[in-house]
Each structure stands twice: as C-alpha cells, then as structure tokens.
Design a protein around this motif. Structure first.
Motif, PDB file in Angstrom:
ATOM      1  N   GLU A   1      65.717  42.998   7.015  1.00 61.15           N
ATOM      2  CA  GLU A   1      64.623  43.611   7.750  1.00 61.15           C
ATOM      3  C   GLU A   1      65.120  44.501   8.901  1.00 61.15           C
ATOM      4  N   SER A   2      66.220  44.097   9.514  1.00 66.55           N
ATOM      5  CA  SER A   2      66.719  44.835  10.680  1.00 66.55           C
ATOM      6  C   SER A   2      67.714  45.938  10.332  1.00 66.55           C
ATOM      7  N   SER A   3      68.212  45.935   9.112  1.00 71.38           N
ATOM      8  CA  SER A   3      69.216  46.937   8.728  1.00 71.38           C
ATOM      9  C   SER A   3      68.573  48.303   8.528  1.00 71.38           C
ATOM     10  N   GLY A   4      69.355  49.328   8.745  1.00 74.18           N
ATOM     11  CA  GLY A   4      68.859  50.684   8.561  1.00 74.18           C
ATOM     12  C   GLY A   4      68.951  51.097   7.098  1.00 74.18           C
ATOM     13  N   ALA A   5      68.887  52.390   6.858  1.00 71.64           N
ATOM     14  CA  ALA A   5      68.963  52.905   5.501  1.00 71.64           C
ATOM     15  C   ALA A   5      70.365  52.706   4.932  1.00 71.64           C
ATOM     16  N   CYS A   6      70.417  52.382   3.660  1.00 73.34           N
ATOM     17  CA  CYS A   6      71.707  52.215   2.979  1.00 73.34           C
ATOM     18  C   CYS A   6      72.296  53.590   2.658  1.00 73.34           C
ATOM     19  N   PRO A   7      73.609  53.678   2.528  1.00 71.19           N
ATOM     20  CA  PRO A   7      74.225  54.938   2.104  1.00 71.19           C
ATOM     21  C   PRO A   7      73.680  55.346   0.730  1.00 71.19           C
ATOM     22  N   ASP A   8      73.623  56.646   0.468  1.00 71.44           N
ATOM     23  CA  ASP A   8      72.980  57.092  -0.769  1.00 71.44           C
ATOM     24  C   ASP A   8      73.834  56.913  -2.022  1.00 71.44           C
ATOM     25  N   TYR A   9      75.049  56.359  -1.868  1.00 73.21           N
ATOM     26  CA  TYR A   9      75.843  56.082  -3.073  1.00 73.21           C
ATOM     27  C   TYR A   9      75.537  54.706  -3.654  1.00 73.21           C
ATOM     28  N   LEU A  10      74.572  54.020  -3.047  1.00 72.21           N
ATOM     29  CA  LEU A  10      74.041  52.796  -3.653  1.00 72.21           C
ATOM     30  C   LEU A  10      72.530  52.820  -3.540  1.00 72.21           C
ATOM     31  N   GLN A  11      71.864  52.251  -4.518  1.00 74.58           N
ATOM     32  CA  GLN A  11      70.410  52.213  -4.551  1.00 74.58           C
ATOM     33  C   GLN A  11      69.971  50.768  -4.375  1.00 74.58           C
ATOM     34  N   PHE A  12      69.357  50.475  -3.226  1.00 66.47           N
ATOM     35  CA  PHE A  12      69.032  49.097  -2.860  1.00 66.47           C
ATOM     36  C   PHE A  12      67.543  48.825  -2.996  1.00 66.47           C
TER      37      PHE A  12
ATOM     38  N   ASP B   1      77.245  49.429 -11.992  1.00 68.11           N
ATOM     39  CA  ASP B   1      77.145  47.976 -11.814  1.00 68.11           C
ATOM     40  C   ASP B   1      75.963  47.636 -10.901  1.00 68.11           C
ATOM     41  N   VAL B   2      75.319  46.501 -11.209  1.00 68.94           N
ATOM     42  CA  VAL B   2      74.199  46.023 -10.402  1.00 68.94           C
ATOM     43  C   VAL B   2      74.618  44.744  -9.690  1.00 68.94           C
ATOM     44  N   VAL B   3      74.544  44.763  -8.367  1.00 71.01           N
ATOM     45  CA  VAL B   3      74.921  43.616  -7.539  1.00 71.01           C
ATOM     46  C   VAL B   3      73.644  42.984  -6.984  1.00 71.01           C
ATOM     47  N   SER B   4      73.505  41.681  -7.144  1.00 68.87           N
ATOM     48  CA  SER B   4      72.304  41.001  -6.677  1.00 68.87           C
ATOM     49  C   SER B   4      72.654  39.704  -5.972  1.00 68.87           C
ATOM     50  N   VAL B   5      71.697  39.227  -5.168  1.00 66.62           N
ATOM     51  CA  VAL B   5      71.852  37.967  -4.449  1.00 66.62           C
ATOM     52  C   VAL B   5      71.252  36.851  -5.293  1.00 66.62           C
ATOM     53  N   VAL B   6      71.933  35.711  -5.385  1.00 65.68           N
ATOM     54  CA  VAL B   6      71.401  34.585  -6.165  1.00 65.68           C
ATOM     55  C   VAL B   6      70.092  34.108  -5.536  1.00 65.68           C
ATOM     56  N   GLU B   7      69.254  33.488  -6.361  1.00 66.44           N
ATOM     57  CA  GLU B   7      67.900  33.125  -5.937  1.00 66.44           C
ATOM     58  C   GLU B   7      67.883  32.267  -4.676  1.00 66.44           C
ATOM     59  N   LYS B   8      68.771  31.285  -4.602  1.00 68.64           N
ATOM     60  CA  LYS B   8      68.787  30.368  -3.450  1.00 68.64           C
ATOM     61  C   LYS B   8      69.085  31.120  -2.147  1.00 68.64           C
ATOM     62  N   ALA B   9      70.037  32.042  -2.200  1.00 70.23           N
ATOM     63  CA  ALA B   9      70.468  32.752  -0.995  1.00 70.23           C
ATOM     64  C   ALA B   9      69.428  33.744  -0.496  1.00 70.23           C
ATOM     65  N   LYS B  10      68.505  34.172  -1.372  1.00 75.93           N
ATOM     66  CA  LYS B  10      67.467  35.122  -0.959  1.00 75.93           C
ATOM     67  C   LYS B  10      66.575  34.533   0.132  1.00 75.93           C
ATOM     68  N   SER B  11      66.451  33.205   0.152  1.00 78.49           N
ATOM     69  CA  SER B  11      65.562  32.550   1.115  1.00 78.49           C
ATOM     70  C   SER B  11      66.249  32.230   2.437  1.00 78.49           C
ATOM     71  N   PHE B  12      67.548  32.505   2.541  1.00 74.94           N
ATOM     72  CA  PHE B  12      68.248  32.241   3.798  1.00 74.94           C
ATOM     73  C   PHE B  12      67.628  33.103   4.906  1.00 74.94           C
ATOM     74  N   ALA B  13      67.337  32.465   6.031  1.00 70.80           N
ATOM     75  CA  ALA B  13      66.705  33.176   7.141  1.00 70.80           C
ATOM     76  C   ALA B  13      67.562  34.330   7.636  1.00 70.80           C
ATOM     77  N   ILE B  14      68.874  34.102   7.719  1.00 72.47           N
ATOM     78  CA  ILE B  14      69.775  35.127   8.233  1.00 72.47           C
ATOM     79  C   ILE B  14      69.818  36.334   7.294  1.00 72.47           C
ATOM     80  N   VAL B  15      69.724  36.080   5.980  1.00 76.50           N
ATOM     81  CA  VAL B  15      69.721  37.167   5.003  1.00 76.50           C
ATOM     82  C   VAL B  15      68.459  37.999   5.150  1.00 76.50           C
ATOM     83  N   GLN B  16      67.302  37.333   5.231  1.00 73.83           N
ATOM     84  CA  GLN B  16      66.037  38.043   5.380  1.00 73.83           C
ATOM     85  C   GLN B  16      65.991  38.831   6.689  1.00 73.83           C
ATOM     86  N   GLN B  17      66.537  38.232   7.743  1.00 73.57           N
ATOM     87  CA  GLN B  17      66.568  38.906   9.043  1.00 73.57           C
ATOM     88  C   GLN B  17      67.436  40.157   8.994  1.00 73.57           C
ATOM     89  N   ASN B  18      68.603  40.043   8.348  1.00 74.53           N
ATOM     90  CA  ASN B  18      69.519  41.190   8.244  1.00 74.53           C
ATOM     91  C   ASN B  18      68.899  42.323   7.436  1.00 74.53           C
TER      92      ASN B  18
END
Length: 204
Positions: A158-169, A139-156
């Motif tokens: 950029e600041s998040s570390g590497a994702c677990p290897d059981y998902l490809q981000f 399954d492919v999970v994605s963020v809707v276009e409007k939510a991609k521009s949320f400042a908090i989403v972009q900040q998270n």
C-alpha cells in the motif's frame, strides 16, 4: 548462504553515500568514514580507488552477494553480446530477491532475501527459495497465499510507489511478470551507479 558481517550503515559511511537511499542513514548527517580516524574526512581516491568504490557500491546495494558471485556475474556478462555494463545490471535485476524488492512487497533488499529463503515466493507456480535464482523474461513471480495476509506485506504494498516499467505488478494477486531486461537508466537507484567502472575494475 553468505553472511553480512558489517552493518549496512557502516558500509554507507565507508563509501560516503546513502547506498540504499534511507534518510536514517548516518552518512546523511555525518558525512565521514567510520572508525577513530574518520573525523579527518575522505581522502582523495586514486583511479583504482574510484573503480573499487563503484564496484563495492553496486555489489553492496544488492545485499549479501559475495565477491565470488559478483565476479561470476561480471564474467557471464562479458561473455554475452552487447555492452558488458548493461549486461551486469540486467543480470543483477533478474535475481529473484531484487525482483521481489522491486515489486514493493518488502522494504529492503535484505528483507527480500529473507522473504525468498522462507519459501514465500513462487516462480511460474512453483516455490523457489533461492535468492540468486535468475529470472527469464516472461516469468511470473507471485507471493504464496499464506504470505499475502502478512500485515507487513500488505502495508508495504500500500505504501510503495510505482514499480519500474520492466515488470508488470498486479496488487490484487500480488504477482508480477518480468516484462523485459532493464537498461541502467530504467533502474531506480537512489545513488548514481557506474557499472562501466566495475567493468574497468575487473578487466584490469
């Protein structure tokens, strides 16, 4: 929708661990149970108490899961082939809110539930607003276009570390593919989880 009655930091103090790994958690500096008798410290638990604590810790970590939902997860996991404890972790990590949290676009599992319920998420191109929605491998999970521009989403992101290897981000498209069902050792828990004790608790 379930309701979290207790503050999450109060839950951590009751369990004696910073369940979500936050350094702001009072249990880090004040390692005692909540309430007027908390200063006396934690009592030595019984075998039942150890199993109950393990169950509560795993259940609370995933946010607003009710006891009925969690028991059903155990029942379904016990019916599947393989190790029941591993199956429980696989089923919990395949929840949509948990997957969103692992993608790093929100800072907490509670925020992930809200993000999903506000219809900011699509699964295979279709909007899904059910936090407990069970993903399948591929399954492919994605963020809707409007939510991609949320400042908090972009900040998270950029600041998040590497994702677990059981998902490809993919940061550019803010989408992730569920690659495989994780084992217990694959999940980046901030504290030690013991799903084998959860199995013992429910199989009494």
């Amino acid at each position: 929708m379930s309701k979290r009655v207790n503050r999450k930091f109060k839950i951590s103090r009751r369990l004696g661990e910073a369940v979500w790994g936050s350094q702001k958690d009072p249990v880090v500096s004040r390692n005692s149970p909540p309430g007027q008798h908390g200063a006396s410290g934690y009592k030595k638990p019984t075998d039942y108490g150890i199993q109950l604590s393990a169950k509560q810790k795993l259940k609370k970590y995933y946010g607003d899961i009710t006891e009925k939902q969690f028991r059903n997860i155990y029942k379904n996991a016990s019916r599947k082939r393989g190790d029941t404890a591993q199956n429980i972790i696989g089923m919990l990590e395949s929840r949509l809110d948990a997957f969103i949290y692992r993608m790093g676009i929100v800072s907490t599992i509670f925020a992930a539930r809200q993000f999903v319920s506000h219809k900011h998420v699509m699964v295979n191109g279709r909007k899904v607003n059910i936090a407990s929605y069970r993903l399948s491998v591929g399954d492919v999970v994605s963020v809707v276009e409007k939510a991609k521009s949320f400042a908090i989403v972009q900040q998270n992101v950029e600041s998040s570390g590497a994702c677990p290897d059981y998902l490809q981000f993919d940061k550019d498209s803010m989408s992730a593919t569920y690659v495989r069902v994780p084992a217990i050792s694959d999940v980046p828990y901030p504290v030690v989880m013991q799903p084998n004790l959860v199995v013992e608790f429910y199989s009494r």
